[in-house]
Design an enzyme around this catalytic site. Structure first.
Site, PDB file in Angstrom:
ATOM      1  N   SER A 143      -9.928  30.210  14.261  1.00 39.44           N
ATOM      2  CA  SER A 143     -11.363  29.979  14.116  1.00 39.44           C
ATOM      3  C   SER A 143     -11.538  28.471  14.018  1.00 39.44           C
ATOM      4  O   SER A 143     -10.575  27.746  13.729  1.00 39.44           O
ATOM      5  CB  SER A 143     -11.873  30.647  12.834  1.00 39.44           C
ATOM      6  OG  SER A 143     -13.161  30.185  12.475  1.00 39.44           O
ATOM      7  N   TYR A 156     -11.377  32.735   3.633  1.00 40.68           N
ATOM      8  CA  TYR A 156     -11.317  32.766   5.089  1.00 40.68           C
ATOM      9  C   TYR A 156     -10.736  31.461   5.640  1.00 40.68           C
ATOM     10  O   TYR A 156      -9.835  31.487   6.494  1.00 40.68           O
ATOM     11  CB  TYR A 156     -12.720  33.003   5.647  1.00 40.68           C
ATOM     12  CG  TYR A 156     -12.767  33.242   7.138  1.00 40.68           C
ATOM     13  CD1 TYR A 156     -12.332  34.438   7.689  1.00 40.68           C
ATOM     14  CD2 TYR A 156     -13.264  32.267   8.001  1.00 40.68           C
ATOM     15  CE1 TYR A 156     -12.381  34.672   9.051  1.00 40.68           C
ATOM     16  CE2 TYR A 156     -13.326  32.493   9.373  1.00 40.68           C
ATOM     17  CZ  TYR A 156     -12.883  33.691   9.888  1.00 40.68           C
ATOM     18  OH  TYR A 156     -12.930  33.908  11.245  1.00 40.68           O
TER      19      TYR A 156
END
Length: 267
Positions: A143, A156
């Site tokens: 990401s 995350y």
């Protein structure tokens, strides 16, 4: 140049979104597809049919819980019995948008278990066999949050930074495996920015609520904050890059973390 006939690809989290788009791209090149996810029979059947139409000569479904090491080992045993994964795409992931003050040990452990430890356990099983064959591709879907931080995403961000770092270690350890003709063994990350998938829906909903429920305005608000291009990506764009990384011509592209983020991470 990008044909993958005779190759087997295992893509975790591939019954929808980015994972399914990657599976479809690899299917168009002739790869056998190991479909994976936590899904009902109808969703599995629909994804399987889509991949067969795309050109996959064979599709098998695996439902391992990516937070369960024993389940991952059982899945990898089944993949080895099927001929082994020439291509491994770790796409399965979860996100919890939560502040440090609100983050619980349960949230932290759940996110790290799936996003980081799950990828470690598939890689440790797949990479030695790839090295024996002289060809192998690991593509980890990280990401932009594997490259830059954002507030309220500590678990995350930690998992994705860890995934990028772990991938670089694996790239170094297997850099000399195989040869140019065979394709070698490479390990890379793709780092998407805002992409039209279910994982960003809670953030869109939150932004939309601040605009009287206007979803389009919520998306525009997200993009304006982070993504200079002001455009979301389509999952098929991530699939196209994954396919190129799997081609033999990409034998010297390893240890990278490639953003598809409209300029987010260059700011």
């Amino acid at each position: 140049m990008s044909r993958l006939d005779g190759k087997t690809a295992l893509i975790t989290g591939s019954v929808q979104g980015i994972g399914l788009a990657i599976a479809e791209a690899l299917a168009t090149a002739g790869a056998r597809i190991g479909l994976h996810g936590l899904a009902g029979p109808d969703q599995v059947a629909a994804a399987t049919a889509k991949l067969q139409r795309a050109g996959a000569p064979e599709v098998r479904f695996f439902d391992a819980d990516m937070s369960d090491t024993a389940a991952i080992d059982a899945m990898m045993d089944a993949v080895v019995a099927w001929g082994g994964a020439d291509i491994l795409v770790n796409n399965a992931g979860i996100q919890r948008t939560v502040s440090f003050a609100q983050a619980t040990p349960e949230i932290w452990n759940a996110v790290l278990a799936v996003n980081l430890s799950g990828a470690f356990h598939t890689m440790r099983r797949a990479l030695p066999l790839m090295a024996e064959k002289g060809y192998g591709r690991v593509v980890n879907i990280a990401s932009v949050h594997g490259l830059v931080a954002s507030v309220n995403k500590a678990p995350y961000v930690a998992s994705k930074f860890g995934l990028v770092g772990m991938s670089r270690v694996a790239a170094l350890e297997y850099a000399a495996a195989g040869n140019k003709a065979a394709g070698g063994v490479t390990v890379n990350c793709i780092c998407p920015g805002w992409t039209e998938t279910a994982i960003i829906e809670p953030q869109i909903a939150q932004r939309a609520a601040a605009h009287g429920g206007d979803r389009a305005a919520g998306i525009a608000d997200l993009l304006a904050e982070k993504q200079p291009s002001q455009r979301t990506s389509d999952p098929s764009e991530i699939g196209a890059l994954a396919l190129w990384l799997c081609a033999p011509i990409a034998h010297n592209v390893t240890g990278t973390a490639i953003p598809i983020d409209g300029g987010w991470t260059v700011q």
